[in-house]
Design a protein around this motif. Sequence first.
Motif, mmCIF file in Angstrom:
data_model
loop_
_atom_site.group_PDB
_atom_site.id
_atom_site.type_symbol
_atom_site.label_atom_id
_atom_site.label_comp_id
_atom_site.label_asym_id
_atom_site.label_seq_id
_atom_site.Cartn_x
_atom_site.Cartn_y
_atom_site.Cartn_z
ATOM 1 N N PRO A 165 0.719 -1.250 -0.060
ATOM 2 C CA PRO A 165 0.024 0.134 -0.148
ATOM 3 C C PRO A 165 0.751 1.411 0.070
ATOM 4 O O PRO A 165 1.877 1.235 0.562
ATOM 5 C CB PRO A 165 -0.884 -0.109 1.256
ATOM 6 N N GLY A 166 0.349 2.113 -0.908
ATOM 7 C CA GLY A 166 1.112 3.252 -0.801
ATOM 8 C C GLY A 166 2.361 3.376 -2.107
ATOM 9 O O GLY A 166 2.994 4.358 -2.329
ATOM 10 N N GLU A 167 2.467 2.161 -2.753
ATOM 11 C CA GLU A 167 3.359 2.050 -3.695
ATOM 12 C C GLU A 167 2.601 2.071 -5.201
ATOM 13 O O GLU A 167 2.050 1.099 -5.457
ATOM 14 C CB GLU A 167 4.349 0.872 -3.508
ATOM 15 N N PRO A 168 2.692 3.315 -5.777
ATOM 16 C CA PRO A 168 1.596 3.440 -7.021
ATOM 17 C C PRO A 168 2.250 2.597 -8.338
ATOM 18 O O PRO A 168 3.406 2.346 -8.092
ATOM 19 C CB PRO A 168 1.588 4.699 -7.142
ATOM 20 N N GLY A 169 1.396 1.969 -9.094
ATOM 21 C CA GLY A 169 1.755 1.756 -10.330
ATOM 22 C C GLY A 169 2.338 2.842 -11.087
ATOM 23 O O GLY A 169 2.264 3.906 -11.105
ATOM 24 N N VAL A 170 3.233 2.375 -12.005
ATOM 25 C CA VAL A 170 3.992 3.320 -13.016
ATOM 26 C C VAL A 170 3.171 3.128 -14.498
ATOM 27 O O VAL A 170 3.499 2.012 -14.998
ATOM 28 C CB VAL A 170 5.525 3.080 -12.926
ATOM 29 N N PRO A 171 2.736 4.262 -14.953
ATOM 30 C CA PRO A 171 2.003 4.201 -16.104
ATOM 31 C C PRO A 171 3.034 4.485 -17.325
ATOM 32 O O PRO A 171 4.437 4.887 -17.238
ATOM 33 C CB PRO A 171 0.911 5.345 -16.277
ATOM 34 N N GLY A 172 2.642 3.835 -18.561
ATOM 35 C CA GLY A 172 3.632 4.208 -19.714
ATOM 36 C C GLY A 172 4.761 3.530 -19.931
ATOM 37 O O GLY A 172 5.465 3.541 -20.587
#
Length: 527
Positions: free
Chosen positions: A40-47
């Motif tokens: 939790p708190g570790e976002p996905g990286v887009p693109g």
Amino acid sequence: MTRVRPLALLLLLAASAAAPAAEWQGRVFDDRDGDGVQAPGEPGVPGVRVSDGRTLALTDGEGRYRLQARPDAPVFVVKPAGWRLPTRADGLPAAWHAQRTGPEPRVGDFALRRDDPDRDAARSVLVFADPQVKSPLDVDYYARDIVAPLHAAGGMGADLGISLGDIVDDVVGLYPEINAVTTRLGLPWLHVPGNHDVDPGAAADGASLSAFRASYGPDTFAWEEGAATFLLLDDVVLLPGQRPAYVGGLREDQFAFLEAWLPTVPKDRLLVVGVHIPLFDTAAPGRAPTFRAADRERLFALLRDFPKALVLSGHRHTQRHHRHGAAEGWHGAAPLHEFNVGAASGAFWSGAPDAEGIPDATMADGTPNGHALLEIDADGGYRLSWHPARLPPDDPARTRAMHLHAPRVLRRGAYPAWAVYANVYMGEADTRVEYRVGGGDWRPMARIERADPWLTAENARDDEAAALRGYDRSPEAEPSAHLWRGVLPTDLEPGEHLVDVRAFDRWHGEQRGSTRYRLQDAPQDRP
């Protein structure tokens, strides 16, 4: 070439009719605590791009991807600029997942960590070609001759390492041993397969790299940095039952990947293409080409619009630069530079051993074994240099840039038919090389294509020896592409005379070496 929208959510290409696709899904995420697991708190990286070396997928706004991948190919992440990958247990980058059997969907997440925001975009890359170990003894040579000096020097401050194939010499069971040595340098290290990295007894090209993939993952791979983009390609096409048993070329799945991925690559960066077999032809007259011309032209068409491009290759166990032009199918604005890198193993770990028991390993063109360094500026400009494995101490005739060979003594007044030779390892046809004797005026040396005289003398020493001087003798000297000759004057005073040589490297400026010869009066006139 059909251009592909770089921000499309999913870039899918036609699946091979030979095998059904396997669905992969997962996330690419910002691994802020560095444990490799999304919390939790570790976002996905887009693109971010994920691929199996043929099909390309792009992560969505939450870092998720879905990929219809080949069931026999590893799935890898194209590391984006500004990010770092964690390290696997074996010391290699955690950039890929092996394919798995079974009907269930394959799940593979990729952890990324932000690079240091204050870090300059410039990068430095260690480049090895052909370590080519065939025994634990060769691994020891590699460790002591190549890796240990680099480790002692802090890896020369490099950020990345690349090995350009023939990691082993047909003994794929040595992969863990040589990896354990290479990863002592503590750098992300990328690998290209060579013709000696194929599975023993492989019956077809498509199924010839299972051991390589198990150790190193994909044989088609991409890696992005702020100053450069790296493209690594298996260019060995196996031809079982034929002679030769392989040829340089590319597969259809590789072209599919290139057609999907290259349009997404920024053109203001340097594009570095790493292969094993050189793209230029090295076949003797009357022999079959060493690289398929149609594949080369097709690749060149895809690279044509990149104003900053460099090809790195290995395989030859000699060293030279090649500038591709229209005759070879290259139609870019400027010639395409290919640096055919000398081998870490030199001449296959051959030659008389030194006091430490390490073979001389000088290559057939007179280049000492060693490694290259590629320095890339933030604007995509680059510099190359060659670094011999170990230099003899306090010998001005053998420097990092060159070695010199001259007779020790000449008769004073003899016809000036004898010369000093300079083997300038990074020399090209237009390199300026000059010499002077006794502090006199600088004079140009003539570039010649002949065998290195030092290696020719070493061949003679091997011939004259009554017993083996090493496990294998040095290679037979062959014409060198970077040899210069300067005639030695014999009309000077008797005694010793200093010979200075300078070469003007296009990237590093003036490089010098020196040697001496002696003029002696004959004891009496010839009758």
